[in-house]
Design an enzyme around this catalytic site. Structure first.
Site, PDB file in Angstrom:
ATOM      1  N   PRO A   1      18.362 -65.574   2.731  1.00 19.12           N
ATOM      2  CA  PRO A   1      19.543 -66.357   3.101  1.00 19.12           C
ATOM      3  C   PRO A   1      20.390 -65.694   4.189  1.00 19.12           C
ATOM      4  CG  PRO A   1      19.947 -65.230   1.029  1.00 19.12           C
ATOM      5  CD  PRO A   1      18.523 -64.952   1.411  1.00 19.12           C
TER       6      PRO A   1
ATOM      7  N   ASP B   1      13.568 -70.551  11.896  1.00 16.13           N
ATOM      8  CA  ASP B   1      14.715 -71.446  11.979  1.00 16.13           C
ATOM      9  C   ASP B   1      15.958 -70.727  12.465  1.00 16.13           C
ATOM     10  OD1 ASP B   1      13.392 -73.600  11.071  1.00 16.13           O
ATOM     11  OD2 ASP B   1      14.077 -73.440   8.996  1.00 16.13           O
TER      12      ASP B   1
ATOM     13  N   LYS C   1      17.909 -75.285  15.595  1.00 15.05           N
ATOM     14  CA  LYS C   1      18.914 -75.921  16.431  1.00 15.05           C
ATOM     15  C   LYS C   1      19.550 -74.864  17.305  1.00 15.05           C
ATOM     16  CE  LYS C   1      20.916 -79.368  13.754  1.00 15.05           C
ATOM     17  NZ  LYS C   1      21.950 -79.808  12.841  1.00 15.05           N
TER      18      LYS C   1
ATOM     19  N   GLY D   1      15.108 -69.989   6.023  1.00 14.99           N
ATOM     20  CA  GLY D   1      16.166 -69.290   5.307  1.00 14.99           C
ATOM     21  C   GLY D   1      16.078 -69.585   3.813  1.00 14.99           C
ATOM     22  N   GLY D   2      16.438 -68.622   2.983  1.00 20.29           N
ATOM     23  CA  GLY D   2      16.512 -68.853   1.541  1.00 20.29           C
ATOM     24  C   GLY D   2      15.153 -69.170   0.959  1.00 20.29           C
ATOM     25  N   ASP D   3      15.109 -70.187   0.135  1.00 18.62           N
ATOM     26  CA  ASP D   3      13.856 -70.593  -0.489  1.00 18.62           C
ATOM     27  C   ASP D   3      13.309 -71.821   0.247  1.00 18.62           C
ATOM     28  OD1 ASP D   3      12.328 -70.365  -3.419  1.00 18.62           O
ATOM     29  OD2 ASP D   3      12.258 -72.352  -2.492  1.00 18.62           O
TER      30      ASP D   3
ATOM     31  N   THR E   1      17.420 -68.050  -2.807  1.00 20.39           N
ATOM     32  CA  THR E   1      18.136 -69.189  -2.243  1.00 20.39           C
ATOM     33  C   THR E   1      19.625 -68.875  -2.045  1.00 20.39           C
ATOM     34  OG1 THR E   1      18.435 -71.573  -2.397  1.00 20.39           O
ATOM     35  CG2 THR E   1      18.642 -70.343  -4.450  1.00 20.39           C
ATOM     36  N   ALA E   2      20.213 -69.471  -0.983  1.00 15.06           N
ATOM     37  CA  ALA E   2      21.592 -69.155  -0.612  1.00 15.06           C
ATOM     38  C   ALA E   2      22.582 -69.456  -1.748  1.00 15.06           C
ATOM     39  CB  ALA E   2      21.989 -69.939   0.640  1.00 15.06           C
TER      40      ALA E   2
ATOM     41  N   MET F   1      25.226 -77.413   2.323  1.00 20.89           N
ATOM     42  CA  MET F   1      25.442 -78.318   3.465  1.00 20.89           C
ATOM     43  C   MET F   1      26.661 -79.212   3.285  1.00 20.89           C
ATOM     44  SD  MET F   1      21.463 -79.431   4.057  1.00 20.89           S
ATOM     45  CE  MET F   1      21.056 -79.514   2.312  1.00 20.89           C
TER      46      MET F   1
ATOM     47  N   GLY G   1      27.207 -66.144   3.507  1.00 25.95           N
ATOM     48  CA  GLY G   1      26.974 -65.295   2.349  1.00 25.95           C
ATOM     49  C   GLY G   1      25.860 -64.293   2.597  1.00 25.95           C
TER      50      GLY G   1
END
Ligand code: SAH
Length: 490
Positions: A1, A24, A46, A77-79, A107-108, A167, A196
């Site tokens: 994350p 990403d 992005k 990122g994360g999971d 995960t974040a 999000m 985080g």
């Protein structure tokens, strides 16, 4: 994350073995540190608020690279299966008949909460946790079947446990209002964790009633997670990320990706936000196997040189024992450490980590035939000095450094940084090549940090005045000088 230390062992293994990595926007540059220098790194996220690479294009690229026979890593990122579209991409691979492995991640929602001191479940406070998208459309498949699925507010309000919303920070006030309207208590604790697990993580806490206003006042932005539930109040007691000496400062690192990690890690541990702006790529030069038997002195000036030297030894079936008959000299502790990793304790490490320092340190060492192993474009101070003393000197160019183009966002971030660090003359030259034109426009506040007098000289020749020069010409010395400057300026 975020924190590269949270990469799993399996993820690191696969990154190190990959031919191609598609990554990403939220992937920290340090996550890519372990990639092979030859690996193709493709950014598919992005660029600064702009359009992202369309999902179909990413998938097509991933499939094409795999069909060419490459080992491809799709790094998220994360999971990958938590709001990561990992399922869609796996379906596309299955349809194309490409085998794959899924590596779960941290995960974040769980990690950012933990870094804020919030356990998402806690005996007596929360017996369940729901991971919820605060932006349902982002979760809709690319071909967008059906309408945007609205969130089921009554069900979420009634959920018996912690709500973790991804999000959602831009819609925070609407989310809080909807939960209250659907029956969740307005006085329920809530927290928002921005960036985080990263060095500049920020946390705001309050209640469902107050959280949107507080986050707005603090200008909290994405990426952030929202935690709603009694556990959010534990942040006050359990927070553990302290104030750090470089907290809130941004530092740009220009050295080659493969070498930047020690410096970046150190800066991050001190609380700095690191902007990776690698402008150098290191490439080993092909050459015949090396037999060091004729030499009584072998000089190395960088960890890259050490790596390349051992490759040339290995090419002839040799190992560290081939150096048994020679004295080994290293410029700088990094070079000495790289040698130590190969079982060689350097005989000579000068106090000043420049070629002149090594010349001084070798003054009393008898030399008849020396090997100076180094980069293709290096100064001739050392070989010249040894020859003057009557030694026979072979200069062996083991690797070359070339410019690595900087992406527009990396350049923009470097120009806006509080500090930009130059660890060698070549980082200066390649930075100027990468920005095409000199002098580059830094934000007026950007302070230029040089590792030592040679690098400072190159900066001045190019119209850049260093604000800080390290007293000890190694990474540790550079960090110390930067801390002293940051502390003095408050
Ligand atoms: N697959 C990712 C989530 C991707 S969706 C995971 O498992 O973590 C993107 C959302 O994740 C962001 O909008 C934000 O809500 C959250 N996020 C990602 N990184 C974050 C971070 N470092 N801090 C807080 N939230 C983060």
């Amino acid at each position: 994350p975020g924190d590269p230390g949270l990469l799993t062992a399996r993820a690191l293994e696969l990154i190190a073995a990959a031919d191609v990595i598609l990554y990403d926007r939220l992937i920290g540059a340090m996550a890519l540190d372990g990639a092979r220098p030859e690996a193709e790194l493709l950014f598919v996220g992005k660029e600064g608020g702009g359009e992202s690479v369309p999902q179909e294009e990413t998938q097509a690229l991933m499939i094409a690279r795999a069909q060419e026979g490459n080992a491809v890593v799709r790094l998220k990122g994360g999971d990958p299966f938590v709001f990561g579209r990992g399922g869609e991409e796996a379906l596309a691979l299955r349809a194309a008949g490409i085998s794959y492995e899924i590596v779960p991640g941290v995960t974040a929602g769980v990690a950012a909460a933990a870094y804020a001191g919030i356990p998402v479940t806690h005996r007596g406070l929360a017996g369940a946790v729901a991971l919820v998208t605060g932006h349902p459309r982002a979760d809709t498949p690319p071909d967008g079947e059906g309408e945007e699925a609205a969130l089921d507010w009554p069900a979420l309000a009634a959920f018996p446990g912690t709500l973790v919303l991804y999000m959602g920070v831009r819609r925070l006030s609407g989310i809080a209002a909807s939960l209250i309207a659907a029956g969740r208590s307005a006085s329920e604790p809530a927290a928002v964790v921005e960036r985080g697990t990263l060095p500049d993580q920020r946390v705001v806490t309050g209640t469902l009633q107050t959280i949107a206003e507080t986050a707005g006042r603090e200008a909290i932005q994405a990426p952030s997670i929202i935690v709603v539930g009694a556990v959010a109040a534990l942040a006050g007691q359990l927070s553990w990320l302290g104030e750090k000496v470089l907290g809130g400062r941004t530092v740009a690192v220009t050295r080659a990706r493969a070498q930047a990690s020690a410096l970046s890690r150190r800066l991050e541990a001190l609380g700095a936000r690191v902007v990776q702006a690698p402008v150098i790529r290191v490439r080993a030069l092909p050459g015949p196997p090396l037999d060091p038997a004729p030499y009584d002195l072998v000089c190395l000036s960088s960890p890259n040189g050490v790596a390349a030297l051992f490759e040339r030894l290995a090419a002839g079936g040799r190992d560290a024992r081939a150096l048994a008959g020679a004295r080994v000299a290293a410029i700088g502790p990094g070079t000495a450490r790289a040698l130590a990793e190969h079982g060689i304790v350097a005989d000579v490490v000068p106090e000043r980590f420049v070629a002149e320092g090594l010349v001084e340190a070798l003054a009393d060492v008898p030399v008849s035939r020396a090997l100076v192993a180094r980069a293709s474009q290096a100064r001739d101070v050392l070989p010249d000095a040894l020859r003057k003393r009557g030694a026979e000197v072979d200069v062996l160019a083991l690797y070359e450094t070339t410019v690595e183009p900087l992406s527009a966002p990396a350049l923009a971030a470097a120009r806006q940084a509080d500090y930009i660090t130059f660890t060698s003359s070549s980082t200066v030259r390649f930075f100027l090549q990468a920005v095409q034109g000199s002098p580059p426009e830094f934000s007026r506040a950007t302070r230029i940090v040089s590792i030592g007098p040679v690098t400072s000289q190159t900066l001045r020749e190019n119209g850049l005045e260093p604000h800080v020069e390290a007293e000890r010409h190694d990474v540790g010395g550079l960090v110390d000088a930067l801390i002293a400057d940051a502390t003095a300026r408050g």
